[in-house]
Design a protein around this motif. Structure first.
Motif, PDB file in Angstrom:
ATOM      1  N   LEU A   1       0.910  -1.095  -0.016  1.00  0.00           N
ATOM      2  CA  LEU A   1      -0.134  -0.047   0.003  1.00  0.00           C
ATOM      3  C   LEU A   1       0.901   1.149   0.117  1.00  0.00           C
ATOM      4  O   LEU A   1       0.701   2.368  -0.799  1.00  0.00           O
ATOM      5  N   ILE A   2       1.922   1.211   0.883  1.00  0.00           N
ATOM      6  CA  ILE A   2       2.921   2.365   0.790  1.00  0.00           C
ATOM      7  C   ILE A   2       3.338   2.603  -0.544  1.00  0.00           C
ATOM      8  O   ILE A   2       3.626   3.880  -1.031  1.00  0.00           O
ATOM      9  N   GLN A   3       3.853   1.652  -1.222  1.00  0.00           N
ATOM     10  CA  GLN A   3       4.229   1.505  -2.566  1.00  0.00           C
ATOM     11  C   GLN A   3       3.315   2.274  -3.731  1.00  0.00           C
ATOM     12  O   GLN A   3       3.818   2.940  -4.411  1.00  0.00           O
ATOM     13  N   SER A   4       2.331   1.588  -3.550  1.00  0.00           N
ATOM     14  CA  SER A   4       1.239   2.106  -4.305  1.00  0.00           C
ATOM     15  C   SER A   4       0.561   3.401  -4.430  1.00  0.00           C
ATOM     16  O   SER A   4       0.169   4.086  -5.397  1.00  0.00           O
TER      17      SER A   4
ATOM     18  N   THR B   1       7.964  -6.818  11.052  1.00  0.00           N
ATOM     19  CA  THR B   1       7.419  -5.829  12.066  1.00  0.00           C
ATOM     20  C   THR B   1       7.642  -4.461  11.570  1.00  0.00           C
ATOM     21  O   THR B   1       8.064  -4.122  10.412  1.00  0.00           O
ATOM     22  N   GLY B   2       7.063  -3.488  12.253  1.00  0.00           N
ATOM     23  CA  GLY B   2       7.047  -2.045  11.942  1.00  0.00           C
ATOM     24  C   GLY B   2       8.357  -1.421  11.804  1.00  0.00           C
ATOM     25  O   GLY B   2       8.504  -0.633  10.984  1.00  0.00           O
ATOM     26  N   LEU B   3       9.357  -1.916  12.759  1.00  0.00           N
ATOM     27  CA  LEU B   3      10.659  -1.477  12.425  1.00  0.00           C
ATOM     28  C   LEU B   3      11.288  -1.894  11.373  1.00  0.00           C
ATOM     29  O   LEU B   3      12.214  -1.076  10.556  1.00  0.00           O
ATOM     30  N   GLU B   4      11.012  -3.271  10.978  1.00  0.00           N
ATOM     31  CA  GLU B   4      11.775  -3.789   9.770  1.00  0.00           C
ATOM     32  C   GLU B   4      11.323  -3.024   8.402  1.00  0.00           C
ATOM     33  O   GLU B   4      11.918  -2.766   7.624  1.00  0.00           O
ATOM     34  N   MET B   5       9.760  -2.503   8.608  1.00  0.00           N
ATOM     35  CA  MET B   5       9.052  -1.948   7.686  1.00  0.00           C
ATOM     36  C   MET B   5       9.865  -0.533   7.297  1.00  0.00           C
ATOM     37  O   MET B   5      10.118   0.006   6.209  1.00  0.00           O
ATOM     38  N   LEU B   6      10.015  -0.014   8.593  1.00  0.00           N
ATOM     39  CA  LEU B   6      10.817   1.459   8.357  1.00  0.00           C
ATOM     40  C   LEU B   6      12.090   1.375   7.676  1.00  0.00           C
ATOM     41  O   LEU B   6      12.310   2.365   6.992  1.00  0.00           O
ATOM     42  N   GLU B   7      12.816   0.271   7.729  1.00  0.00           N
ATOM     43  CA  GLU B   7      14.150   0.092   6.978  1.00  0.00           C
ATOM     44  C   GLU B   7      13.970  -0.180   5.567  1.00  0.00           C
ATOM     45  O   GLU B   7      14.843   0.338   4.701  1.00  0.00           O
ATOM     46  N   LEU B   8      12.796  -0.610   5.112  1.00  0.00           N
ATOM     47  CA  LEU B   8      12.256  -0.535   3.661  1.00  0.00           C
ATOM     48  C   LEU B   8      11.774   0.354   3.202  1.00  0.00           C
ATOM     49  O   LEU B   8      11.824   0.452   1.778  1.00  0.00           O
ATOM     50  N   ILE B   9      10.939   1.418   3.778  1.00  0.00           N
ATOM     51  CA  ILE B   9      10.488   2.406   3.114  1.00  0.00           C
ATOM     52  C   ILE B   9      11.339   3.637   2.701  1.00  0.00           C
ATOM     53  O   ILE B   9      12.265   4.013   3.389  1.00  0.00           O
TER      54      ILE B   9
END
Length: 73
Positions: free
Chosen positions: A43-46, A62-70
């Motif tokens: 959803l963030i990417q689209s 996890t949310g922390l792992e997501m922050l590394e990918l955003i």
């Protein structure tokens, strides 16, 4: 102009409470919700939201792992 927002939390109750709280904020528009990190990343990417409400402890991603990918958090 409204702030486009995504809610990402594996608990439906937490998403519902956040939505209820944000209903009174006219400047915020919830454009999507996700129940896990993988769905949230898609959803963030689209949708390229302005603001993300992100749970930290979720299964798989996890949310922390997501922050590394955003990109450009």
């Amino acid at each position: 102009m409204k702030i486009r927002t995504i809610l990402i939390d594996d608990e439906q109750l937490a998403r519902d409470l956040t939505k209820k709280f944000l209903e009174s904020e006219e400047s915020i528009e919830i454009v999507a919700e996700a129940a896990d990190g993988f769905e949230g990343m898609k959803l963030i990417q689209s949708l390229s939201p302005d603001l993300i409400f992100l749970d930290i402890q979720m299964p798989k991603l996890t949310g922390l792992e997501m922050l590394e990918l955003i990109p450009n958090p």
